[in-house]
Design a protein around this motif. Structure first.
Motif, short mmCIF file in Angstrom:
data_model
loop_
_atom_site.label_atom_id
_atom_site.label_comp_id
_atom_site.label_asym_id
_atom_site.label_seq_id
_atom_site.Cartn_x
_atom_site.Cartn_y
_atom_site.Cartn_z
N VAL A 154 4.20 3.43 1.94
CA VAL A 154 4.74 3.47 0.58
C VAL A 154 5.25 2.08 0.21
CG1 VAL A 154 6.42 4.53 -0.98
CG2 VAL A 154 5.46 5.87 0.92
N VAL A 155 4.79 1.60 -0.94
CA VAL A 155 5.28 0.37 -1.54
C VAL A 155 6.00 0.82 -2.80
CG1 VAL A 155 4.64 -1.81 -2.61
CG2 VAL A 155 3.29 -0.92 -0.70
N ALA A 156 7.27 0.48 -2.94
CA ALA A 156 8.01 0.98 -4.10
C ALA A 156 8.92 -0.10 -4.66
CB ALA A 156 8.83 2.20 -3.70
N CYS A 157 9.06 -0.09 -5.99
CA CYS A 157 9.92 -1.06 -6.65
C CYS A 157 11.28 -0.47 -7.02
CB CYS A 157 9.23 -1.61 -7.89
SG CYS A 157 8.84 -0.34 -9.10
N PRO A 210 3.86 3.97 -6.10
CA PRO A 210 4.19 4.83 -7.24
C PRO A 210 4.82 4.06 -8.40
CG PRO A 210 5.81 5.09 -5.50
CD PRO A 210 4.75 4.18 -4.96
N PRO A 211 4.81 4.69 -9.57
CA PRO A 211 5.52 4.10 -10.71
C PRO A 211 7.03 4.13 -10.45
CG PRO A 211 4.77 6.31 -11.25
CD PRO A 211 4.20 5.97 -9.89
N GLU A 225 -6.36 3.28 -9.80
CA GLU A 225 -5.49 2.55 -10.71
C GLU A 225 -5.52 3.27 -12.06
OE1 GLU A 225 -3.12 0.46 -12.78
OE2 GLU A 225 -3.34 -0.16 -10.69
N VAL A 226 -4.39 3.30 -12.72
CA VAL A 226 -4.25 3.99 -13.99
C VAL A 226 -4.79 3.13 -15.15
CG1 VAL A 226 -2.06 3.64 -15.21
CG2 VAL A 226 -2.64 5.84 -14.36
N ASP A 231 -7.85 6.60 -12.57
CA ASP A 231 -7.37 7.98 -12.51
C ASP A 231 -5.86 7.92 -12.58
OD1 ASP A 231 -7.20 10.74 -12.26
OD2 ASP A 231 -8.61 10.83 -10.60
N SER A 232 -5.24 9.08 -12.58
CA SER A 232 -3.80 9.14 -12.72
C SER A 232 -3.21 10.15 -11.76
CB SER A 232 -3.44 9.54 -14.16
OG SER A 232 -2.05 9.67 -14.29
N VAL A 233 -2.05 9.84 -11.29
CA VAL A 233 -1.26 10.79 -10.52
C VAL A 233 -0.18 11.28 -11.47
CG1 VAL A 233 0.21 11.05 -8.50
CG2 VAL A 233 -1.69 9.48 -8.43
N GLY A 234 0.38 12.40 -11.20
CA GLY A 234 1.45 12.90 -12.05
C GLY A 234 0.99 14.04 -12.92
#
Length: 104
Positions: free
Chosen positions: A83-86, A62-63, A6-7, A32-35
């Motif tokens: 994948v869960v995506a908004c 993902p964001p 989690e960011v 931690d962060s992805v990207g």
């Protein structure tokens, strides 16, 4: 074994309290962060391992901007990707890449 990333450090603290309250010993939550800021997570994704635990399944949330290219590339090595995506447009874009290595 579960490793959650989690960011937001406050959300990590809340998750850790929840795990402790429920005596859940098979999960680890880290900040931690992805990207663009590539922390330990990208190494974990490439190796598909966290310390001595190997993974073949990953769940990503993902964001709104979707997954970055490095993360999409790393996901190709996992047997199963959930994948869960908004953002449906970014999900469609990301799925175009994931469909090169995975089936829906």
């Amino acid at each position: 074994r579960v490793v959650a990333v989690e960011v937001d450090a406050k959300l990590v603290e809340a998750a850790q309290r929840n795990l402790a309250a429920n005596q859940c010993a098979n999960a680890t939550v880290v900040v931690d962060s992805v990207g663009k800021r590539r922390g330990r997570l990208h190494s974990v994704l490439r190796k598909r391992a966290w310390d001595d635990v190997r993974f073949d399944c990953i769940l990503v949330d993902p964001p709104r901007r979707g997954l970055d290219d490095a993360t999409l590339g790393a996901l190709a090595g996992f047997a199963h990707v959930l994948v869960v995506a908004c953002n449906p447009e970014k999900l469609a874009r990301d799925c175009d890449v994931l469909l090169r290595t995975h089936a829906v």
